[in-house]
Write a protein that holds these residues in place. Structure first.
Motif, PDB file in Angstrom:
ATOM      1  N   ASP A   1     -39.290  16.567 -56.493  1.00 38.45           N
ATOM      2  CA  ASP A   1     -39.960  16.318 -55.215  1.00 38.45           C
ATOM      3  C   ASP A   1     -40.043  17.635 -54.444  1.00 38.45           C
ATOM      4  N   ALA A   2     -41.255  18.213 -54.380  1.00 35.60           N
ATOM      5  CA  ALA A   2     -41.462  19.451 -53.606  1.00 35.60           C
ATOM      6  C   ALA A   2     -42.533  19.175 -52.553  1.00 35.60           C
ATOM      7  N   MET A   3     -42.416  18.021 -51.879  1.00 33.76           N
ATOM      8  CA  MET A   3     -43.450  17.619 -50.904  1.00 33.76           C
ATOM      9  C   MET A   3     -43.060  17.974 -49.462  1.00 33.76           C
TER      10      MET A   3
ATOM     11  N   LEU B   1     -38.118  24.449 -33.397  1.00 32.17           N
ATOM     12  CA  LEU B   1     -39.570  24.448 -33.141  1.00 32.17           C
ATOM     13  C   LEU B   1     -40.064  25.883 -33.139  1.00 32.17           C
ATOM     14  N   VAL B   2     -41.202  26.122 -33.769  1.00 30.96           N
ATOM     15  CA  VAL B   2     -41.754  27.474 -33.782  1.00 30.96           C
ATOM     16  C   VAL B   2     -43.245  27.429 -33.434  1.00 30.96           C
ATOM     17  N   VAL B   3     -43.657  28.360 -32.588  1.00 32.02           N
ATOM     18  CA  VAL B   3     -45.087  28.523 -32.279  1.00 32.02           C
ATOM     19  C   VAL B   3     -45.378  30.020 -32.292  1.00 32.02           C
TER      20      VAL B   3
ATOM     21  N   GLY C   1     -36.919  30.129 -43.109  1.00 33.37           N
ATOM     22  CA  GLY C   1     -37.276  30.875 -44.322  1.00 33.37           C
ATOM     23  C   GLY C   1     -37.179  30.045 -45.582  1.00 33.37           C
ATOM     24  N   GLY C   2     -37.952  28.966 -45.649  1.00 31.04           N
ATOM     25  CA  GLY C   2     -37.892  28.094 -46.830  1.00 31.04           C
ATOM     26  C   GLY C   2     -38.430  28.759 -48.085  1.00 31.04           C
ATOM     27  N   PHE C   3     -39.400  29.651 -47.913  1.00 37.72           N
ATOM     28  CA  PHE C   3     -39.908  30.395 -49.075  1.00 37.72           C
ATOM     29  C   PHE C   3     -38.790  31.312 -49.607  1.00 37.72           C
ATOM     30  N   GLY C   4     -38.160  32.027 -48.681  1.00 37.42           N
ATOM     31  CA  GLY C   4     -37.064  32.927 -49.060  1.00 37.42           C
ATOM     32  C   GLY C   4     -35.947  32.155 -49.771  1.00 37.42           C
TER      33      GLY C   4
HETATM   34  C1  LIG Z   1     -45.052  29.156 -38.641  1.00 37.70           C
HETATM   35  C2  LIG Z   1     -44.230  29.235 -39.903  1.00 37.70           C
HETATM   36  C3  LIG Z   1     -43.828  30.473 -40.390  1.00 37.70           C
HETATM   37  C4  LIG Z   1     -43.051  30.571 -41.547  1.00 37.70           C
HETATM   38  N1  LIG Z   1     -42.671  31.805 -41.999  1.00 37.70           N
HETATM   39  C5  LIG Z   1     -41.884  31.914 -43.111  1.00 37.70           C
HETATM   40  C6  LIG Z   1     -41.495  33.192 -43.599  1.00 37.70           C
HETATM   41  O1  LIG Z   1     -41.882  34.234 -43.057  1.00 37.70           O
HETATM   42  N2  LIG Z   1     -40.670  33.256 -44.686  1.00 37.70           N
HETATM   43  C7  LIG Z   1     -40.236  32.129 -45.323  1.00 37.70           C
HETATM   44  O2  LIG Z   1     -39.463  32.229 -46.277  1.00 37.70           O
HETATM   45  N3  LIG Z   1     -40.634  30.898 -44.889  1.00 37.70           N
HETATM   46  C8  LIG Z   1     -41.433  30.764 -43.808  1.00 37.70           C
HETATM   47  N4  LIG Z   1     -41.832  29.529 -43.363  1.00 37.70           N
HETATM   48  C9  LIG Z   1     -41.359  28.340 -44.081  1.00 37.70           C
HETATM   49  C10 LIG Z   1     -42.185  28.059 -45.300  1.00 37.70           C
HETATM   50  O3  LIG Z   1     -43.556  28.079 -45.002  1.00 37.70           O
HETATM   51  C11 LIG Z   1     -41.777  26.681 -45.848  1.00 37.70           C
HETATM   52  O4  LIG Z   1     -40.402  26.723 -46.126  1.00 37.70           O
HETATM   53  C12 LIG Z   1     -42.541  26.326 -47.082  1.00 37.70           C
HETATM   54  O5  LIG Z   1     -43.911  26.167 -46.812  1.00 37.70           O
HETATM   55  C13 LIG Z   1     -42.018  25.015 -47.653  1.00 37.70           C
HETATM   56  O6  LIG Z   1     -42.752  24.714 -48.788  1.00 37.70           O
HETATM   57  P1  LIG Z   1     -42.640  23.286 -49.469  1.00 37.70           P
HETATM   58  O7  LIG Z   1     -43.545  23.346 -50.651  1.00 37.70           O
HETATM   59  O8  LIG Z   1     -41.227  22.924 -49.714  1.00 37.70           O
HETATM   60  O9  LIG Z   1     -43.182  22.278 -48.366  1.00 37.70           O
HETATM   61  P2  LIG Z   1     -44.605  22.279 -47.650  1.00 37.70           P
HETATM   62  O10 LIG Z   1     -45.009  23.634 -47.214  1.00 37.70           O
HETATM   63  O11 LIG Z   1     -44.515  21.195 -46.621  1.00 37.70           O
HETATM   64  O12 LIG Z   1     -45.609  21.858 -48.795  1.00 37.70           O
HETATM   65  C14 LIG Z   1     -45.583  20.570 -49.333  1.00 37.70           C
HETATM   66  C15 LIG Z   1     -46.581  20.519 -50.447  1.00 37.70           C
HETATM   67  O13 LIG Z   1     -46.596  19.206 -50.966  1.00 37.70           O
HETATM   68  C16 LIG Z   1     -47.917  18.698 -50.900  1.00 37.70           C
HETATM   69  N5  LIG Z   1     -47.796  17.256 -50.654  1.00 37.70           N
HETATM   70  C17 LIG Z   1     -47.382  16.631 -49.528  1.00 37.70           C
HETATM   71  N6  LIG Z   1     -47.417  15.309 -49.675  1.00 37.70           N
HETATM   72  C18 LIG Z   1     -47.858  15.083 -50.933  1.00 37.70           C
HETATM   73  C19 LIG Z   1     -48.118  13.908 -51.692  1.00 37.70           C
HETATM   74  N7  LIG Z   1     -47.935  12.671 -51.167  1.00 37.70           N
HETATM   75  N8  LIG Z   1     -48.539  14.056 -52.963  1.00 37.70           N
HETATM   76  C20 LIG Z   1     -48.736  15.278 -53.526  1.00 37.70           C
HETATM   77  N9  LIG Z   1     -48.533  16.412 -52.843  1.00 37.70           N
HETATM   78  C21 LIG Z   1     -48.090  16.320 -51.570  1.00 37.70           C
HETATM   79  C22 LIG Z   1     -48.598  19.440 -49.776  1.00 37.70           C
HETATM   80  O14 LIG Z   1     -49.999  19.427 -49.894  1.00 37.70           O
HETATM   81  C23 LIG Z   1     -48.008  20.835 -49.990  1.00 37.70           C
HETATM   82  O15 LIG Z   1     -48.661  21.546 -50.999  1.00 37.70           O
HETATM   83  C24 LIG Z   1     -42.646  29.401 -42.224  1.00 37.70           C
HETATM   84  C25 LIG Z   1     -43.073  28.160 -41.748  1.00 37.70           C
HETATM   85  C26 LIG Z   1     -43.865  28.067 -40.608  1.00 37.70           C
HETATM   86  C27 LIG Z   1     -44.309  26.718 -40.115  1.00 37.70           C
END
Ligand SMILES: Cc1cc2nc3c(=O)[nH]c(=O)nc-3n(C[C@H](O)[C@H](O)[C@H](O)COP(=O)(O)OP(=O)(O)OC[C@H]3O[C@@H](n4cnc5c(N)ncnc54)[C@H](O)[C@@H]3O)c2cc1C
Length: 515
Positions: A192-194, A215-217, A336-339
């Motif tokens: 689960d990577a949603m 919260l971030v803006v 930093g979820g990507f990190g």
């Molecule tokens: C303003 C901002 C700045 C950020 N800056 C940084 C940074 O500088 N460095 C860093 O490390 N992190 C940063 N982050 C955090 C980072 O963007 C997230 O940790 C990362 O996007 C998380 O990825 P994820 O795939 O776990 O979840 P999400 O980004 O929420 O992605 C979920 C994925 O699942 C898909 N999905 C959702 N529901 C379904 C479904 N029912 N069926 C199939 N697919 C589905 C979506 O389309 C998406 O592709 C930032 C976040 C924000 C909001």
């Protein structure tokens, strides 16, 4: 028309609508009214055929693990509700952490170089009326998510991965030998990577209200005075709206990115994203020494991060593993979820491969892949110390003064203490030295934290701090176990490898000084 409405309406797309939609989701999280989805059920009959080793649901960070597993020869499919594409805004990370992409053969050196959109130095940590600390090479690399995800997608398909775009996950039925997804796909393991709004995660947490929120803006804009430096953590105001505002800024490919973020509990009366955006616009001119009308906004940025004490998430089901934001494996201090994903990518890839090889699919076995890490859990108290209860009264300068004192001590202790902390890595020795020095030089300030965070939280924290020391000791002893572990049956090896990983990451032992 408010300033926020006026400014956001100038951007292409319905940005204001997106902000308000995020606020609606946030409001429903803050009340206990969110319906708990039932997307996972169980069926005692085994599946007749299981087509895939792994199906990853959600492509943003999901493609990282999907690609890594496919490169290692596993049969992997990825289902994504939309089109698999990275966002425009760069992800910030430190250079050394990126090596894993080459090590796991996801990117060539050249592709990794191409993925780096920006690089800057130095970065500052600073608090109102207090210390100013400068560091080099910390979170100073901007990765282009569009290029990264497109390149990983190509690699994934080239090694035999199968991508199903415009395919939303709707339901999973867990059988004794695998999972049936959307009544269409069968797999031994569902990842689960949603993201943090994943319906699987929401069901697993049973609609529990987050313990806290960040919260971030912000925005990426052009027109700022020339500035090649960044801010990692900065505050220049006292407590306002029961929030301590923190700022982040750095050069970006399309201009300069500036963020305002703040921590809070999940009380319904707390600031909305729209209200925080108004605060951002109010304070940005003072922060960056610029008039708003000098700026050309490229994009607006906003989001919220629910955090739960029970993290990483342990799902109750066999054959299901959360990864990325859905897992809660990222620090409650940073967004930093990507990190976090990149830092854990090698561990997760090898661990998942071993789970498949030794058929470890029970909920308990899979939970070992997202283990308890005291290094992560201790940061809870820091988040609490950087926020204030909705009706709590504290000195409006208290958080600035405390942070300033802590960073002053860290600065004196030097780079080996300061750098890992700023990269979300907490180590026992560095933490102990910082606490002792801060306690001795600022006893009155430290005493004020007890009523602020509460005795129960402090006692709870002490348990995790104790565990941090235990994990540090166990990790330092772990090389002695290696030969013995290698002579164990393979199933047992799976458990021992996960334990050693937990000690390593749970003690911050994954960080090396050249990071
Ligand atoms: C303003 C901002 C700045 C950020 N800056 C940084 C940074 O500088 N460095 C860093 O490390 N992190 C940063 N982050 C955090 C980072 O963007 C997230 O940790 C990362 O996007 C998380 O990825 P994820 O795939 O776990 O979840 P999400 O980004 O929420 O992605 C979920 C994925 O699942 C898909 N999905 C959702 N529901 C379904 C479904 N029912 N069926 C199939 N697919 C589905 C979506 O389309 C998406 O592709 C930032 C976040 C924000 C909001």
């Amino acid at each position: 028309m408010s300033l926020t409405e006026e400014i956001l309406s100038q951007l292409p797309g319905d940005v204001l609508g997106g902000l308000r939609q995020s606020d609606r989701i946030l409001a429903s999280l803050r009340t206990d009214e969110t319906p708990v989805p039932t997307v996972v059920t169980e069926n005692p009959q085994p599946l007749a055929v299981v087509d895939w080793d792994v199906i990853v649901c959600g492509g943003t960070l999901g493609i990282l693990i999907a690609c890594a597993l496919a490169v290692r020869g596993l049969r992997v499919a990825l289902i994504e509700k939309g089109i698999l594409r990275g966002r425009e805004q760069e992800w910030n990370i430190s250079r050394k952490e990126l090596e894993v992409f080459v090590e796991l053969e996801l990117l060539t050196e050249k592709e990794l170089q191409n993925a780096i959109a920006t690089q800057y130095n130095p970065a500052r940590v600073s608090f109102q009326g207090g210390v100013e600390v400068w560091v080099e090479d910390v979170l100073n690399i901007g990765i282009d998510p569009v290029y990264l995800l497109a390149t990983l997608k190509t690699r994934f398909l080239a090694v035999g991965g199968k991508l199903f775009e415009n395919t939303p996950f709707s339901e999973a039925v867990v059988h004794p030998n695998g999972v049936m997804l959307n009544n269409q796909f069968t797999t031994k393991l569902l990842i689960d990577a949603m993201g943090h709004l994943s319906p699987i995660t929401r069901q697993a947490r049973q609609g529990k209200k987050p313990d806290a929120l960040c919260l971030v803006v912000g925005s990426c804009a052009q027109g700022f005075p020339e500035n090649s430096t960044g801010d990692l953590l900065l505050s220049f105001t006292s407590l306002q709206n029961q929030c301590q505002y923190f700022w982040e800024a750095f050069p970006a490919r399309d201009g300069r990115t500036t963020y305002l973020f703040t921590y809070m509990d999940a009380h319904p009366q707390r600031l909305t994203l729209e209200a925080l955006f108004a605060e951002y616009l109010r304070l940005l001119p003072e922060y960056q020494n610029v008039e708003l009308n000098q700026l050309q906004l490229q994009r607006a940025l906003f989001g919220f991060f629910p955090t739960y004490r029970q993290s990483p998430l342990k799902t109750p089901w066999n054959h299901i593993l959360p990864v990325g934001d859905s897992s809660g494996n990222q620090s409650p201090l940073s967004f930093g979820g990507f990190g976090a994903m990149v830092r854990h990518l090698r561990r997760l890839t090898l661990g998942i491969e071993e789970a498949l090889q030794t058929e470890q699919f029970s909920a308990n076995s899979l939970a070992l892949l997202q283990p308890y890490q005291p290094s992560l859990t201790v940061t809870w108290l820091f988040q609490k110390a950087m926020s204030v209860g909705v009706h709590q009264k504290i000195d409006p300068e208290q958080i600035n003064q405390l942070l300033s004192a802590v960073f002053q001590e860290m600065q004196q202790l030097g780079t080996p203490v300061l750098k890992p902390f700023l990269q979300d890595i907490v180590q026992f020795s560095a933490l102990t030295q910082t606490l002792l020095r801060t306690g001795l030089s600022h006893p009155a300030l430290v005493a004020k934290i007890i009523p602020q965070v509460g005795l129960a939280s402090l006692l709870d924290w002490m348990v995790h701090y104790g565990n941090l020391s235990v994990y540090t000791a166990l990790f330092s002893l772990s090389p002695m176990l290696e030969t013995w572990v290698n002579h164990q049956p393979r199933e047992k090896q799976y458990y021992w490898h996960r334990l050693v990983d937990a000690w390593k990451y749970g003690s911050g032992g994954d960080y090396s000084q050249d990071n």
